[in-house]
Design an enzyme around this catalytic site. Structure first.
Site, PDB file in Angstrom:
ATOM      1  N   ASN A 130       0.871  -1.167   0.000  1.00 25.45           N
ATOM      2  CA  ASN A 130       0.000   0.000   0.000  1.00 25.45           C
ATOM      3  C   ASN A 130       0.915   1.226   0.000  1.00 25.45           C
ATOM      4  O   ASN A 130       1.467   1.588   1.034  1.00 25.45           O
ATOM      5  CB  ASN A 130      -0.884  -0.040   1.252  1.00 25.45           C
ATOM      6  CG  ASN A 130      -1.861   1.110   1.300  1.00 25.45           C
ATOM      7  OD1 ASN A 130      -1.826   2.006   0.455  1.00 25.45           O
ATOM      8  ND2 ASN A 130      -2.718   1.109   2.292  1.00 25.45           N
TER       9      ASN A 130
ATOM     10  N   GLU B  19      -8.182  -5.170   5.002  1.00 22.78           N
ATOM     11  CA  GLU B  19      -8.020  -4.820   3.588  1.00 22.78           C
ATOM     12  C   GLU B  19      -6.850  -5.566   2.960  1.00 22.78           C
ATOM     13  O   GLU B  19      -6.914  -5.957   1.794  1.00 22.78           O
ATOM     14  CB  GLU B  19      -7.840  -3.298   3.461  1.00 22.78           C
ATOM     15  CG  GLU B  19      -9.145  -2.578   3.781  1.00 22.78           C
ATOM     16  CD  GLU B  19      -8.996  -1.088   4.008  1.00 22.78           C
ATOM     17  OE1 GLU B  19      -8.519  -0.713   5.094  1.00 22.78           O
ATOM     18  OE2 GLU B  19      -9.351  -0.305   3.117  1.00 22.78           O
TER      19      GLU B  19
ATOM     20  N   LYS C 229       3.372   0.674   3.054  1.00 25.48           N
ATOM     21  CA  LYS C 229       3.030  -0.328   4.066  1.00 25.48           C
ATOM     22  C   LYS C 229       3.005  -1.676   3.378  1.00 25.48           C
ATOM     23  O   LYS C 229       2.552  -1.774   2.236  1.00 25.48           O
ATOM     24  CB  LYS C 229       1.648  -0.053   4.652  1.00 25.48           C
ATOM     25  CG  LYS C 229       1.621   1.096   5.620  1.00 25.48           C
ATOM     26  CD  LYS C 229       0.285   1.104   6.363  1.00 25.48           C
ATOM     27  CE  LYS C 229      -0.210   2.519   6.513  1.00 25.48           C
ATOM     28  NZ  LYS C 229      -1.599   2.723   6.500  1.00 25.48           N
TER      29      LYS C 229
ATOM     30  N   ASP D 203      -8.617  12.798  16.524  1.00 23.03           N
ATOM     31  CA  ASP D 203      -8.695  11.475  17.146  1.00 23.03           C
ATOM     32  C   ASP D 203      -9.902  11.430  18.083  1.00 23.03           C
ATOM     33  O   ASP D 203     -10.021  12.243  19.001  1.00 23.03           O
ATOM     34  CB  ASP D 203      -7.403  11.176  17.913  1.00 23.03           C
ATOM     35  CG  ASP D 203      -7.335   9.718  18.326  1.00 23.03           C
ATOM     36  OD1 ASP D 203      -8.280   9.234  18.995  1.00 23.03           O
ATOM     37  OD2 ASP D 203      -6.355   9.056  17.962  1.00 23.03           O
ATOM     38  N   PHE D 204     -10.775  10.458  17.824  1.00 25.46           N
ATOM     39  CA  PHE D 204     -12.035  10.410  18.565  1.00 25.46           C
ATOM     40  C   PHE D 204     -11.834  10.246  20.068  1.00 25.46           C
ATOM     41  O   PHE D 204     -12.653  10.705  20.856  1.00 25.46           O
ATOM     42  CB  PHE D 204     -12.919   9.288  18.009  1.00 25.46           C
ATOM     43  CG  PHE D 204     -13.497   9.671  16.674  1.00 25.46           C
ATOM     44  CD1 PHE D 204     -12.733   9.566  15.526  1.00 25.46           C
ATOM     45  CD2 PHE D 204     -14.775  10.187  16.575  1.00 25.46           C
ATOM     46  CE1 PHE D 204     -13.234   9.964  14.295  1.00 25.46           C
ATOM     47  CE2 PHE D 204     -15.287  10.592  15.353  1.00 25.46           C
ATOM     48  CZ  PHE D 204     -14.513  10.480  14.204  1.00 25.46           C
ATOM     49  N   ARG D 205     -10.723   9.593  20.454  1.00 25.15           N
ATOM     50  CA  ARG D 205     -10.491   9.414  21.887  1.00 25.15           C
ATOM     51  C   ARG D 205     -10.284  10.763  22.567  1.00 25.15           C
ATOM     52  O   ARG D 205     -10.811  11.011  23.653  1.00 25.15           O
ATOM     53  CB  ARG D 205      -9.274   8.510  22.123  1.00 25.15           C
ATOM     54  CG  ARG D 205      -9.563   7.071  21.747  1.00 25.15           C
ATOM     55  CD  ARG D 205      -8.306   6.294  21.548  1.00 25.15           C
ATOM     56  NE  ARG D 205      -7.645   6.683  20.303  1.00 25.15           N
ATOM     57  CZ  ARG D 205      -6.744   5.955  19.678  1.00 25.15           C
ATOM     58  NH1 ARG D 205      -6.352   4.812  20.194  1.00 25.15           N
ATOM     59  NH2 ARG D 205      -6.202   6.363  18.548  1.00 25.15           N
TER      60      ARG D 205
ATOM     61  N   ARG E 251     -12.367  15.385   7.629  1.00 20.17           N
ATOM     62  CA  ARG E 251     -13.158  15.770   6.445  1.00 20.17           C
ATOM     63  C   ARG E 251     -14.588  16.114   6.840  1.00 20.17           C
ATOM     64  O   ARG E 251     -15.184  15.461   7.705  1.00 20.17           O
ATOM     65  CB  ARG E 251     -13.198  14.622   5.426  1.00 20.17           C
ATOM     66  CG  ARG E 251     -11.856  14.272   4.840  1.00 20.17           C
ATOM     67  CD  ARG E 251     -12.032  13.329   3.656  1.00 20.17           C
ATOM     68  NE  ARG E 251     -10.771  12.739   3.278  1.00 20.17           N
ATOM     69  CZ  ARG E 251     -10.464  11.441   3.415  1.00 20.17           C
ATOM     70  NH1 ARG E 251     -11.358  10.589   3.880  1.00 20.17           N
ATOM     71  NH2 ARG E 251      -9.283  11.006   3.050  1.00 20.17           N
TER      72      ARG E 251
ATOM     73  N   ASN F  61     -13.398  -0.301  17.919  1.00 19.49           N
ATOM     74  CA  ASN F  61     -12.886  -0.078  19.277  1.00 19.49           C
ATOM     75  C   ASN F  61     -13.790   0.708  20.201  1.00 19.49           C
ATOM     76  O   ASN F  61     -13.577   0.718  21.408  1.00 19.49           O
ATOM     77  CB  ASN F  61     -11.544   0.673  19.192  1.00 19.49           C
ATOM     78  CG  ASN F  61     -10.473  -0.173  18.558  1.00 19.49           C
ATOM     79  OD1 ASN F  61     -10.147  -1.248  19.061  1.00 19.49           O
ATOM     80  ND2 ASN F  61      -9.952   0.284  17.442  1.00 19.49           N
TER      81      ASN F  61
END
Ligand code: ADP
Length: 399
Positions: A7, A385, A14, A283-285, A241, A335
């Site tokens: 990738n 993926e 990666k 970051d949602f955390r 976004r 998570n």
């Protein structure tokens, strides 16, 4: 057969080497800062210490050759020679209107990937560099291109045409393509398998909630609709976004802030979403922590995030005239049990969907998380993926 999955980003690469006998990951790693000072390879093999190498990587060819060296190295390698690696599967962002399937790379395929540079300006050039690097470093090895747009290519005309003059589709291929396609295909099929659903007729909604986020509807694994569009900007509220927005907002900001369209698009892609709303982080955390501590816009941002997801679920239930299963996947989806619970509890009661708190207390493993009497089955299905790319690569090189 062992398959290498690559990738490539513009300055990163990666990789995973997967043994397709048992679909196990033999090694994985990352090359960072390709073409920039301070290039570094990190190579991970289960049960061994990470191998790290800081050495110049002026281009992707050098990075790819270092990856093959690491994979075949006497101490931290996992194969004796590159001959043991059957093929390379490449993640390619945009296949335009030409590719509806993964494909073995030849000169014509490379030409089309190049033609799609303006549809995927940040990714396609890097993806092609990865392919050409493999052709140079391991000539003769088959390369397979697996496109992020394949899932979206299956959706019907009424779902992919934008209501703008048709000449723009004809001239430039402007339509909904959708992204995270490999993930939507993998997770919808895995949901059918794991949930023992009807492989031909199961109506599945997949919520891929990572830093980038998108949602899809499929029947029997075949795409019905997907929330990202010509680019990954459309649809859900994401880490950075905006997702759906009135296009006139762009013009308004351009005029009032004396910015170009490109600058505003950059803001919508990189400085908006949960980061832009909360002003805290992508970051949602971090945003959840800020909301708990009383930050009002962090709280509103998270509410809007869930609300947008629920609206899309509602739209896709209508699009399919029903739904059998909803699957959560990717960083937040796998998570964050609180977000999963709130989406179901706050918005999906009308579907008879009920979350089971005990079952929902789980991270990153395939599980039914709804109650036995829930009218819609809700699952956590971790995305993979790389495995999906490796499976497609194997199928094509064995054909
Ligand atoms: P990408 O789109 O970069 O592949 P991922 O699927 O890896 O993203 O998701 C990354 C995001 O997942 C992070 O931005 C983070 O906000 C979110 N995330 C990871 N763990 C948790 C958690 N325990 N709770 C909430 N959010 C999480």
């Amino acid at each position: 057969m062992k398959i290498l999955v690559l990738n490539c980003g513009s300055s990163s690469l990666k990789y995973q080497l997967i043994d397709m006998e048992n679909e196990s990951v033999l090694a994985k790693g990352l090359c960072e800062r390709i073409g920039i000072e301070g290039s570094k390879l990190t190579h991970k093999v289960a049960g061994k210490d990470d191998f790290e190498l800081e050495t110049p990587m002026p281009d992707h060819s050098k990075a790819v050759s270092l990856v093959f060296d690491a994979l075949t190295d006497a101490s931290h390698g996992v194969v004796k020679s590159v001959d043991e690696i059957g093929a390379v599967g490449h993640r390619v962002l945009h296949g335009g209107t030409k590719f509806t399937e993964s494909i073995v790379v030849n000169d014509e395929v490379k030409k089309v990937i190049r033609e799609c540079f303006d549809l995927g300006p940040l990714h396609n050039p890097a993806n092609l560099m990865g392919i050409e690097a493999c052709e140079k470093v391991v000539p003769g090895k088959k390369n397979v291109a697996v496109f992020d747009t394949t899932f979206g290519m299956a959706i019907p005309e009424k779902a992919y045409y934008y209501a703008i003059p048709t000449e723009y589709y004809e001239k430039y291929g402007i339509r909904r393509y959708g992204f995270h396609g490999t993930s939507h295909t993998y997770v919808s099929n895995e949901t059918i398998k794991f949930g023992n659903l009807d492989p031909k007729n199961a109506k599945v909604i997949v919520c891929h909630l990572g830093n980038g986020a998108s949602i899809s509807a499929s029947i029997g694994g075949k795409g019905v609709d997907t929330s990202m569009g010509l680019t990954p900007l459309e649809g859900l509220i994401m880490g950075t976004r905006s997702g759906d927005i009135d296009p006139a907002v762009v013009q308004f900001i351009c005029n009032h802030e004396n910015k170009s369209v490109d600058e505003v698009l950059n803001i919508l892609n990189k400085k908006s979403g949960i980061l832009g709303m909360s002003g805290v982080s992508s970051d949602f955390r971090d945003v959840e922590k800020a909301a708990e501590e009383g930050n009002h816009m962090a709280k509103v941002g998270l509410e809007a995030y869930r609300y947008r997801i629920a609206k899309y679920i509602g739209a896709y239930v209508a699009a399919m005239n029903g739904v059998d299963a909803i699957a959560f996947t990717a960083g937040v989806g796998e998570n964050d049990k609180k977000t999963r619970k709130l989406i179901v509890d706050e918005y999906l009661g009308y579907l008879g969907a009920k979350i089971d708190d005990e079952r929902n207390d789980v991270r990153g493993e395939e599980r039914l998380i709804s109650t036995d009497d829930s009218k819609v089955k809700i699952f956590l299905i971790p995305t993979n993926e790389e495995l999906a790319i490796a499976r497609d690569t194997l199928r094509l090189v064995e054909a």
